[in-house]
Design a protein around this motif. Structure first.
Motif, PDB file in Angstrom:
ATOM      1  N   ILE A  50      95.798   0.089 -16.782  1.00 19.24           N
ATOM      2  CA  ILE A  50      97.068   0.807 -16.710  1.00 19.24           C
ATOM      3  C   ILE A  50      97.353   1.138 -15.251  1.00 19.24           C
ATOM      4  O   ILE A  50      96.447   1.147 -14.418  1.00 19.24           O
ATOM      5  CB  ILE A  50      97.059   2.109 -17.543  1.00 19.24           C
ATOM      6  CG1 ILE A  50      96.025   3.093 -16.980  1.00 19.24           C
ATOM      7  CG2 ILE A  50      96.789   1.822 -19.011  1.00 19.24           C
ATOM      8  CD1 ILE A  50      96.090   4.470 -17.612  1.00 19.24           C
ATOM      9  N   ALA A  51      98.615   1.394 -14.936  1.00 16.80           N
ATOM     10  CA  ALA A  51      98.974   1.867 -13.599  1.00 16.80           C
ATOM     11  C   ALA A  51      98.527   3.321 -13.453  1.00 16.80           C
ATOM     12  O   ALA A  51      98.534   4.089 -14.414  1.00 16.80           O
ATOM     13  CB  ALA A  51     100.482   1.748 -13.394  1.00 16.80           C
ATOM     14  N   SER A  52      98.120   3.684 -12.257  1.00 10.85           N
ATOM     15  CA  SER A  52      97.667   5.057 -12.027  1.00 10.85           C
ATOM     16  C   SER A  52      98.824   6.039 -12.205  1.00 10.85           C
ATOM     17  O   SER A  52      99.888   5.891 -11.578  1.00 10.85           O
ATOM     18  CB  SER A  52      97.092   5.194 -10.618  1.00 10.85           C
ATOM     19  OG  SER A  52      96.806   6.558 -10.345  1.00 10.85           O
ATOM     20  N   PRO A  53      98.651   7.083 -13.025  1.00 10.89           N
ATOM     21  CA  PRO A  53      99.711   8.074 -13.204  1.00 10.89           C
ATOM     22  C   PRO A  53      99.679   9.186 -12.160  1.00 10.89           C
ATOM     23  O   PRO A  53     100.558  10.049 -12.152  1.00 10.89           O
ATOM     24  CB  PRO A  53      99.401   8.648 -14.593  1.00 10.89           C
ATOM     25  CG  PRO A  53      97.911   8.573 -14.696  1.00 10.89           C
ATOM     26  CD  PRO A  53      97.505   7.325 -13.938  1.00 10.89           C
ATOM     27  N   MET A  54      98.667   9.182 -11.274  1.00 11.83           N
ATOM     28  CA  MET A  54      98.484  10.316 -10.372  1.00 11.83           C
ATOM     29  C   MET A  54      99.605  10.496  -9.348  1.00 11.83           C
ATOM     30  O   MET A  54      99.963  11.638  -9.028  1.00 11.83           O
ATOM     31  CB  MET A  54      97.126  10.199  -9.679  1.00 11.83           C
ATOM     32  CG  MET A  54      95.942  10.284 -10.634  1.00 11.83           C
ATOM     33  SD  MET A  54      96.045  11.706 -11.762  1.00 11.83           S
ATOM     34  CE  MET A  54      95.958  13.059 -10.607  1.00 11.83           C
ATOM     35  N   PRO A  55     100.207   9.430  -8.775  1.00  6.67           N
ATOM     36  CA  PRO A  55     101.345   9.676  -7.886  1.00  6.67           C
ATOM     37  C   PRO A  55     102.467  10.448  -8.564  1.00  6.67           C
ATOM     38  O   PRO A  55     103.037  11.370  -7.972  1.00  6.67           O
ATOM     39  CB  PRO A  55     101.791   8.257  -7.490  1.00  6.67           C
ATOM     40  CG  PRO A  55     100.540   7.447  -7.567  1.00  6.67           C
ATOM     41  CD  PRO A  55      99.794   8.001  -8.752  1.00  6.67           C
ATOM     42  N   LEU A  56     102.772  10.098  -9.809  1.00  9.15           N
ATOM     43  CA  LEU A  56     103.793  10.846 -10.551  1.00  9.15           C
ATOM     44  C   LEU A  56     103.380  12.305 -10.710  1.00  9.15           C
ATOM     45  O   LEU A  56     104.192  13.214 -10.533  1.00  9.15           O
ATOM     46  CB  LEU A  56     104.014  10.209 -11.918  1.00  9.15           C
ATOM     47  CG  LEU A  56     104.931  10.978 -12.883  1.00  9.15           C
ATOM     48  CD1 LEU A  56     106.328  11.125 -12.297  1.00  9.15           C
ATOM     49  CD2 LEU A  56     104.983  10.273 -14.242  1.00  9.15           C
ATOM     50  N   THR A  60     105.385  15.431  -8.954  1.00 10.72           N
ATOM     51  CA  THR A  60     105.924  16.482  -9.815  1.00 10.72           C
ATOM     52  C   THR A  60     105.467  17.863  -9.354  1.00 10.72           C
ATOM     53  O   THR A  60     106.262  18.812  -9.321  1.00 10.72           O
ATOM     54  CB  THR A  60     105.488  16.247 -11.267  1.00 10.72           C
ATOM     55  OG1 THR A  60     105.924  14.951 -11.680  1.00 10.72           O
ATOM     56  CG2 THR A  60     106.089  17.284 -12.195  1.00 10.72           C
ATOM     57  N   VAL A  61     104.189  17.980  -8.992  1.00 13.67           N
ATOM     58  CA  VAL A  61     103.690  19.247  -8.442  1.00 13.67           C
ATOM     59  C   VAL A  61     104.482  19.622  -7.192  1.00 13.67           C
ATOM     60  O   VAL A  61     104.875  20.793  -7.011  1.00 13.67           O
ATOM     61  CB  VAL A  61     102.191  19.131  -8.108  1.00 13.67           C
ATOM     62  CG1 VAL A  61     101.716  20.350  -7.308  1.00 13.67           C
ATOM     63  CG2 VAL A  61     101.367  19.022  -9.379  1.00 13.67           C
ATOM     64  N   ALA A  62     104.738  18.645  -6.331  1.00 14.40           N
ATOM     65  CA  ALA A  62     105.436  18.914  -5.082  1.00 14.40           C
ATOM     66  C   ALA A  62     106.861  19.422  -5.331  1.00 14.40           C
ATOM     67  O   ALA A  62     107.284  20.434  -4.758  1.00 14.40           O
ATOM     68  CB  ALA A  62     105.468  17.643  -4.226  1.00 14.40           C
ATOM     69  N   CYS A  87     115.233  23.620 -13.711  1.00  9.36           N
ATOM     70  CA  CYS A  87     114.794  22.546 -12.813  1.00  9.36           C
ATOM     71  C   CYS A  87     113.289  22.316 -12.907  1.00  9.36           C
ATOM     72  O   CYS A  87     112.810  21.192 -12.719  1.00  9.36           O
ATOM     73  CB  CYS A  87     115.177  22.886 -11.369  1.00  9.36           C
ATOM     74  SG  CYS A  87     116.946  22.761 -11.011  1.00  9.36           S
ATOM     75  N   VAL A  88     112.538  23.389 -13.188  1.00 10.48           N
ATOM     76  CA  VAL A  88     111.083  23.288 -13.268  1.00 10.48           C
ATOM     77  C   VAL A  88     110.644  22.752 -14.630  1.00 10.48           C
ATOM     78  O   VAL A  88     109.597  22.112 -14.744  1.00 10.48           O
ATOM     79  CB  VAL A  88     110.438  24.665 -12.988  1.00 10.48           C
ATOM     80  CG1 VAL A  88     108.942  24.655 -13.280  1.00 10.48           C
ATOM     81  CG2 VAL A  88     110.688  25.058 -11.538  1.00 10.48           C
ATOM     82  N   LEU A  89     111.442  22.986 -15.666  1.00 12.11           N
ATOM     83  CA  LEU A  89     111.050  22.615 -17.020  1.00 12.11           C
ATOM     84  C   LEU A  89     110.673  21.137 -17.169  1.00 12.11           C
ATOM     85  O   LEU A  89     109.681  20.823 -17.847  1.00 12.11           O
ATOM     86  CB  LEU A  89     112.162  22.973 -18.001  1.00 12.11           C
ATOM     87  CG  LEU A  89     111.852  22.758 -19.488  1.00 12.11           C
ATOM     88  CD1 LEU A  89     110.625  23.565 -19.915  1.00 12.11           C
ATOM     89  CD2 LEU A  89     113.070  23.136 -20.347  1.00 12.11           C
ATOM     90  N   PRO A  90     111.408  20.179 -16.554  1.00 14.93           N
ATOM     91  CA  PRO A  90     110.993  18.770 -16.695  1.00 14.93           C
ATOM     92  C   PRO A  90     109.597  18.496 -16.147  1.00 14.93           C
ATOM     93  O   PRO A  90     108.964  17.511 -16.549  1.00 14.93           O
ATOM     94  CB  PRO A  90     112.054  18.003 -15.907  1.00 14.93           C
ATOM     95  CG  PRO A  90     113.254  18.903 -15.924  1.00 14.93           C
ATOM     96  CD  PRO A  90     112.705  20.288 -15.859  1.00 14.93           C
ATOM     97  N   ALA A  91     109.110  19.345 -15.236  1.00 12.72           N
ATOM     98  CA  ALA A  91     107.759  19.142 -14.702  1.00 12.72           C
ATOM     99  C   ALA A  91     106.720  19.234 -15.812  1.00 12.72           C
ATOM    100  O   ALA A  91     105.678  18.563 -15.749  1.00 12.72           O
ATOM    101  CB  ALA A  91     107.462  20.184 -13.621  1.00 12.72           C
ATOM    102  N   PHE A  92     106.988  20.054 -16.818  1.00 13.11           N
ATOM    103  CA  PHE A  92     106.066  20.144 -17.942  1.00 13.11           C
ATOM    104  C   PHE A  92     105.935  18.800 -18.649  1.00 13.11           C
ATOM    105  O   PHE A  92     104.824  18.315 -18.892  1.00 13.11           O
ATOM    106  CB  PHE A  92     106.550  21.200 -18.936  1.00 13.11           C
ATOM    107  CG  PHE A  92     106.024  21.002 -20.331  1.00 13.11           C
ATOM    108  CD1 PHE A  92     104.690  21.237 -20.624  1.00 13.11           C
ATOM    109  CD2 PHE A  92     106.864  20.555 -21.345  1.00 13.11           C
ATOM    110  CE1 PHE A  92     104.194  21.027 -21.908  1.00 13.11           C
ATOM    111  CE2 PHE A  92     106.384  20.353 -22.631  1.00 13.11           C
ATOM    112  CZ  PHE A  92     105.038  20.597 -22.906  1.00 13.11           C
TER     113      PHE A  92
END
Length: 254
Positions: A50-56, A60-62, A87-92
């Motif tokens: 799988i592609a690494s999900p960590m950049p996403l 998102t944290v940033a 605006c923060v809710l999609p980060a969840f």
């Protein structure tokens, strides 16, 4: 790569092999029950890259940290709390997705960290949007609980230097936010806002470095992996499959 499934099959599991199997002996033997002497030669473990999900996850944290940090610095009016929460809710949702993919990639540390980050954004968004009574004090206690979690996680994330750095700068922010929520100290709120922007910078760098590495299949910007994390990236396929039979999803119990 992630563990997809374990299956049993092969040339030896046909009628002839069943005919040659020996009956079970002892008190657990049932009528007609048989067993295979050794299933290892017939077991296959399928892996799915799988592609690494960590950049996403780090991006998102940033972004979420920028929004919450600006709110703590007073760059928005008090009436804008609901808009910041939305605006923060999609980060969840995004970090919850990253957590699921990280569990599938057999990285329990990254998965756990991203899942807790996802829960923290959801809690913040719901409390701020609802305007719940004494919400800031509740978030203060919540951030102190996150501080305890982060302190424990730093003990196991050091080889994964990108995760460790994001945690290291998040710890003082959780501490400042927690104490500010309980005491109402304005200077601590401002300090937390500045630390939030610092978290955003570190997370943005980690995300960009990991994305470049994934695109070019080599380290471009230094991340500082060490130990098992370095061996997992630089080692051959045998390193990736080491002790696979004892990992969750392959072994019978967690």
């Amino acid at each position: 790569m992630s563990t997809d499934s374990a299956s049993v099959g092969g040339a030896d599991d046909g009628p002839d092999s069943r005919r040659d199997a020996e009956p079970v002996s002892g008190p657990d033997a049932g009528p007609g029950r048989r067993f295979e002497p050794d299933l290892r030669s017939m077991t296959r473990i399928n892996l799915r890259p799988i592609a690494s999900p960590m950049p996403l996850g780090f991006f998102t944290v940033a972004i979420a940290s920028v929004m919450t940090g600006c709110a703590q610095l007073g760059l928005f009016e008090a009436s804008a709390r609901g808009a910041v929460a939305l605006c923060v809710l999609p980060a969840f949702a995004l970090q919850f997705l990253v957590s699921i993919l990280a569990f599938g990639a057999r990285d329990v540390i990254a998965a756990t960290l991203m899942a807790v980050f996802a829960g923290s954004w959801l809690a913040y968004a719901l409390v701020m949007f609802s305007g719940a009574a004494d919400g800031l004090r509740v978030l203060g206690v919540f951030n102190l609980a996150l501080l305890c979690f982060g302190a424990l996680m730093t003990a196991v994330t050091r080889p994964k230097r990108a995760l460790w750095l994001v945690l290291a700068v998040s710890l003082p922010r959780w501490a400042a936010t927690g104490v500010a929520g309980l005491t109402g100290a304005e200077w601590l709120t401002r300090t937390s806002g500045v630390l939030g922007l610092l978290v955003a910078l570190v997370a943005m760098y980690a995300a960009f470095a990991l994305m470049l590495e994934d695109m070019r299949s080599e380290e471009v910007l230094p991340i500082g992996r060490s130990g098992p994390a370095h061996a997992a990236v630089e080692g051959d396929l045998a390193v990736q499959l080491r002790n696979l039979e004892r990992q969750a999803g392959v072994r019978r119990t967690l």
